[in-house]
Design a protein around this motif. Structure first.
Motif, PDB file in Angstrom:
ATOM      1  N   GLY A  49       0.799  -1.211   0.000  1.00 10.61           N
ATOM      2  CA  GLY A  49       0.000   0.000   0.000  1.00 10.61           C
ATOM      3  C   GLY A  49       0.837   1.268   0.000  1.00 10.61           C
ATOM      4  O   GLY A  49       2.061   1.239   0.040  1.00 10.61           O
ATOM      5  N   ARG A  50       0.144   2.408  -0.050  1.00 16.98           N
ATOM      6  CA  ARG A  50       0.791   3.711  -0.088  1.00 16.98           C
ATOM      7  C   ARG A  50       1.686   3.925   1.141  1.00 16.98           C
ATOM      8  O   ARG A  50       2.741   4.549   1.053  1.00 16.98           O
ATOM      9  N   GLU A  51       1.264   3.376   2.288  1.00 17.41           N
ATOM     10  CA  GLU A  51       2.028   3.591   3.507  1.00 17.41           C
ATOM     11  C   GLU A  51       3.410   2.946   3.470  1.00 17.41           C
ATOM     12  O   GLU A  51       4.299   3.297   4.252  1.00 17.41           O
ATOM     13  N   SER A  52       3.614   1.984   2.575  1.00 18.23           N
ATOM     14  CA  SER A  52       4.915   1.316   2.468  1.00 18.23           C
ATOM     15  C   SER A  52       5.865   2.049   1.526  1.00 18.23           C
ATOM     16  O   SER A  52       7.034   1.679   1.412  1.00 18.23           O
ATOM     17  N   GLN A  53       5.375   3.108   0.876  1.00 19.95           N
ATOM     18  CA  GLN A  53       6.171   3.808  -0.140  1.00 19.95           C
ATOM     19  C   GLN A  53       6.780   5.098   0.441  1.00 19.95           C
ATOM     20  O   GLN A  53       6.101   5.830   1.170  1.00 19.95           O
ATOM     21  N   THR A  54       8.032   5.337   0.101  1.00 19.70           N
ATOM     22  CA  THR A  54       8.711   6.565   0.547  1.00 19.70           C
ATOM     23  C   THR A  54       9.393   7.214  -0.660  1.00 19.70           C
ATOM     24  O   THR A  54      10.614   7.149  -0.800  1.00 19.70           O
ATOM     25  N   PRO A  55       8.625   7.849  -1.539  1.00 20.48           N
ATOM     26  CA  PRO A  55       9.198   8.411  -2.775  1.00 20.48           C
ATOM     27  C   PRO A  55      10.228   9.508  -2.517  1.00 20.48           C
ATOM     28  O   PRO A  55      11.105   9.743  -3.355  1.00 20.48           O
ATOM     29  N   THR A  56      10.150  10.189  -1.376  1.00 19.38           N
ATOM     30  CA  THR A  56      11.119  11.249  -1.077  1.00 19.38           C
ATOM     31  C   THR A  56      12.342  10.704  -0.343  1.00 19.38           C
ATOM     32  O   THR A  56      13.286  11.452  -0.089  1.00 19.38           O
ATOM     33  N   GLY A  57      12.329   9.410  -0.001  1.00 18.96           N
ATOM     34  CA  GLY A  57      13.424   8.833   0.766  1.00 18.96           C
ATOM     35  C   GLY A  57      13.208   8.912   2.257  1.00 18.96           C
ATOM     36  O   GLY A  57      14.023   8.405   3.033  1.00 18.96           O
ATOM     37  N   HIS A  58      12.120   9.557   2.699  1.00 20.33           N
ATOM     38  CA  HIS A  58      11.810   9.682   4.117  1.00 20.33           C
ATOM     39  C   HIS A  58      10.397   9.178   4.384  1.00 20.33           C
ATOM     40  O   HIS A  58       9.511   9.280   3.529  1.00 20.33           O
ATOM     41  N   ALA A  59      10.206   8.647   5.604  1.00 21.87           N
ATOM     42  CA  ALA A  59       8.861   8.316   6.070  1.00 21.87           C
ATOM     43  C   ALA A  59       8.364   9.467   6.944  1.00 21.87           C
ATOM     44  O   ALA A  59       9.154  10.176   7.572  1.00 21.87           O
ATOM     45  N   TYR A  60       7.047   9.654   6.983  1.00 23.27           N
ATOM     46  CA  TYR A  60       6.458  10.773   7.712  1.00 23.27           C
ATOM     47  C   TYR A  60       5.336  10.280   8.619  1.00 23.27           C
ATOM     48  O   TYR A  60       4.514   9.448   8.214  1.00 23.27           O
ATOM     49  N   LEU A  61       5.312  10.831   9.824  1.00 23.46           N
ATOM     50  CA  LEU A  61       4.242  10.571  10.781  1.00 23.46           C
ATOM     51  C   LEU A  61       3.514  11.877  11.026  1.00 23.46           C
ATOM     52  O   LEU A  61       4.148  12.906  11.270  1.00 23.46           O
ATOM     53  N   ALA A  62       2.183  11.855  10.947  1.00 24.28           N
ATOM     54  CA  ALA A  62       1.396  13.070  11.165  1.00 24.28           C
ATOM     55  C   ALA A  62       0.308  12.807  12.192  1.00 24.28           C
ATOM     56  O   ALA A  62      -0.343  11.762  12.166  1.00 24.28           O
ATOM     57  N   ILE A  63       0.132  13.751  13.115  1.00 29.68           N
ATOM     58  CA  ILE A  63      -0.956  13.703  14.094  1.00 29.68           C
ATOM     59  C   ILE A  63      -1.817  14.939  13.862  1.00 29.68           C
ATOM     60  O   ILE A  63      -1.310  16.068  13.897  1.00 29.68           O
ATOM     61  N   LYS A  64      -3.099  14.731  13.613  1.00 28.28           N
ATOM     62  CA  LYS A  64      -4.007  15.816  13.232  1.00 28.28           C
ATOM     63  C   LYS A  64      -5.146  15.940  14.239  1.00 28.28           C
ATOM     64  O   LYS A  64      -5.726  14.935  14.664  1.00 28.28           O
ATOM     65  N   VAL A  65      -5.468  17.177  14.624  1.00 25.02           N
ATOM     66  CA  VAL A  65      -6.628  17.438  15.483  1.00 25.02           C
ATOM     67  C   VAL A  65      -7.865  17.556  14.595  1.00 25.02           C
ATOM     68  O   VAL A  65      -7.927  18.424  13.710  1.00 25.02           O
ATOM     69  N   LEU A  66      -8.853  16.699  14.840  1.00 27.78           N
ATOM     70  CA  LEU A  66     -10.063  16.697  14.026  1.00 27.78           C
ATOM     71  C   LEU A  66     -11.135  17.618  14.581  1.00 27.78           C
ATOM     72  O   LEU A  66     -11.879  18.263  13.832  1.00 27.78           O
ATOM     73  N   LYS A  67     -11.225  17.673  15.938  1.00 30.02           N
ATOM     74  CA  LYS A  67     -12.226  18.509  16.607  1.00 30.02           C
ATOM     75  C   LYS A  67     -11.581  19.196  17.810  1.00 30.02           C
ATOM     76  O   LYS A  67     -10.608  18.702  18.361  1.00 30.02           O
TER      77      LYS A  67
END
Length: 327
Positions: A295-313
């Motif tokens: 899946g997309r989560e296994s791909q690192t086209p920039t050479g880096h992996a990224y973790l994001a935490i988002k506030v929804l409400k």
């Protein structure tokens, strides 16, 4: 016992005190005036009332302060003196042993410079160590140490993950709101300073030297308008990703596991919270156990992996992340 041959030593403060012969147990359990020598702020180790340099002090409050065994969960001057003495004893014994070996070689006609040259010593590698006793081999038997971004103070060493610039061309979340702020406790000057030291320094011009470096901290958000925080993760061997919360020792459930107002994604793909778990302590949550394999989560086209935490409400209390750990 297992690692001594590789040069590992452990110095046990309480055991060393007890080995001196003082009966700490009876002293602590007696009915009248019990004393816990290892209680916070207790003065005197049962043998002395202050350290050697404390005995030279004229100020009684300062002398008393230098006799504390345990400040809190940190050792006081008496315990540090014992440990420094132990190091001195061990290394002095090692030096004497080395001199005996060198003297014997000289007597036997052997040049000690050749026999004991550092270049001739065996180089120990990871494979020479025994198997881990209490650790998942997937995490232990790797070449690199974990990487860690730590917002608590004081912090030393190299960063692992880092917050990505919202406008960086490689940021896969570029264009989305990223306004989390770094937060730290605003401790007063006398925070965690002992009563004796406070009494000595409270009216002195150099009182700032008493300020304790310890401070909790984290990167924080509370409103949906804060958007997300994006961490660029370093090169990893396993794909382990852990986040820890501030402040408290068991905030993993409330801040992350049970918080439906945040979304956590890896390489832009939201991670199902059923795959998270509390690990390795109750303040932390393991987001990924290992690299995704599809899946997309296994791909690192920039050479880096990224973790994001988002506030929804909007939330009643802020989310504060004190550590991001990777392996």
């Amino acid at each position: 016992r297992h690692y001594a041959k590789y040069g590992f030593n452990a110095f046990y403060m309480k055991t060393a005190f007890a080995n001196g012969g003082h009966d700490y147990h009876s002293e602590q359990t007696r009915k009248e005036d019990p004393i816990d020598r290892f209680g916070w702020g207790q003065v005197g180790d049962g043998y002395h009332e202050t350290t050697r340099y404390g005995e030279l002090e004229d100020d009684e409050a300062r002398k008393t302060s230098l006799g504390v065994v345990m400040r809190n969960w940190h050792p006081g001057p008496m315990s540090f003196q014992l440990t420094s003495d132990a190091f001195t004893y061990v290394y002095t014994q090692a030096l004497l042993k080395a001199l005996d070996l060198i003297e014997k070689d000289i007597s036997d006609g052997i040049d000690p410079r050749e026999k004991w040259s550092a270049s001739e010593r065996p180089l120990l590698l990871k494979k020479d160590l025994p198997e881990p006793k209490q650790c998942d081999p997937e995490y232990c038997v790797v070449d690199e140490v974990p990487g860690c971004l730590n917002y608590e103070l004081p912090t030393f060493g190299n960063w692992g993950p880092r917050v990505e610039d919202p406008d960086d061309d490689l940021n896969p979340y570029r264009g989305e709101t990223q306004k989390w702020d770094v937060w730290r406790t605003n401790n007063n000057l006398w925070y965690m300073v002992g009563k004796q030291d406070t009494s000595v320094f409270k009216d002195r011009e150099d009182q700032e030297i008493c300020r304790h470096l310890d401070a909790c901290g984290g990167i924080s958000a509370q409103k949906a308008d804060d958007g997300m925080v994006v961490f660029r993760l370093p090169k990893m061997e396993v794909g382990l990703v852990v986040i820890c919360g501030c402040c408290g020792k068991d905030v993993g459930q409330s801040l992350f596991m049970n918080n439906q107002n945040i979304e956590i994604s890896y390489n832009t793909v939201p991670i199902d919270r059923k795959d998270w778990d509390i690990w390795p302590t109750k303040k932390c949550v393991r987001i990924l156990k290992r690299f995704p394999t599809s899946g997309r989560e296994s791909q690192t086209p920039t050479g880096h992996a990224y973790l994001a935490i988002k506030v929804l409400k909007d939330m009643g209390e802020p989310v504060r992340i004190s550590h991001v750990i990777t392996l």
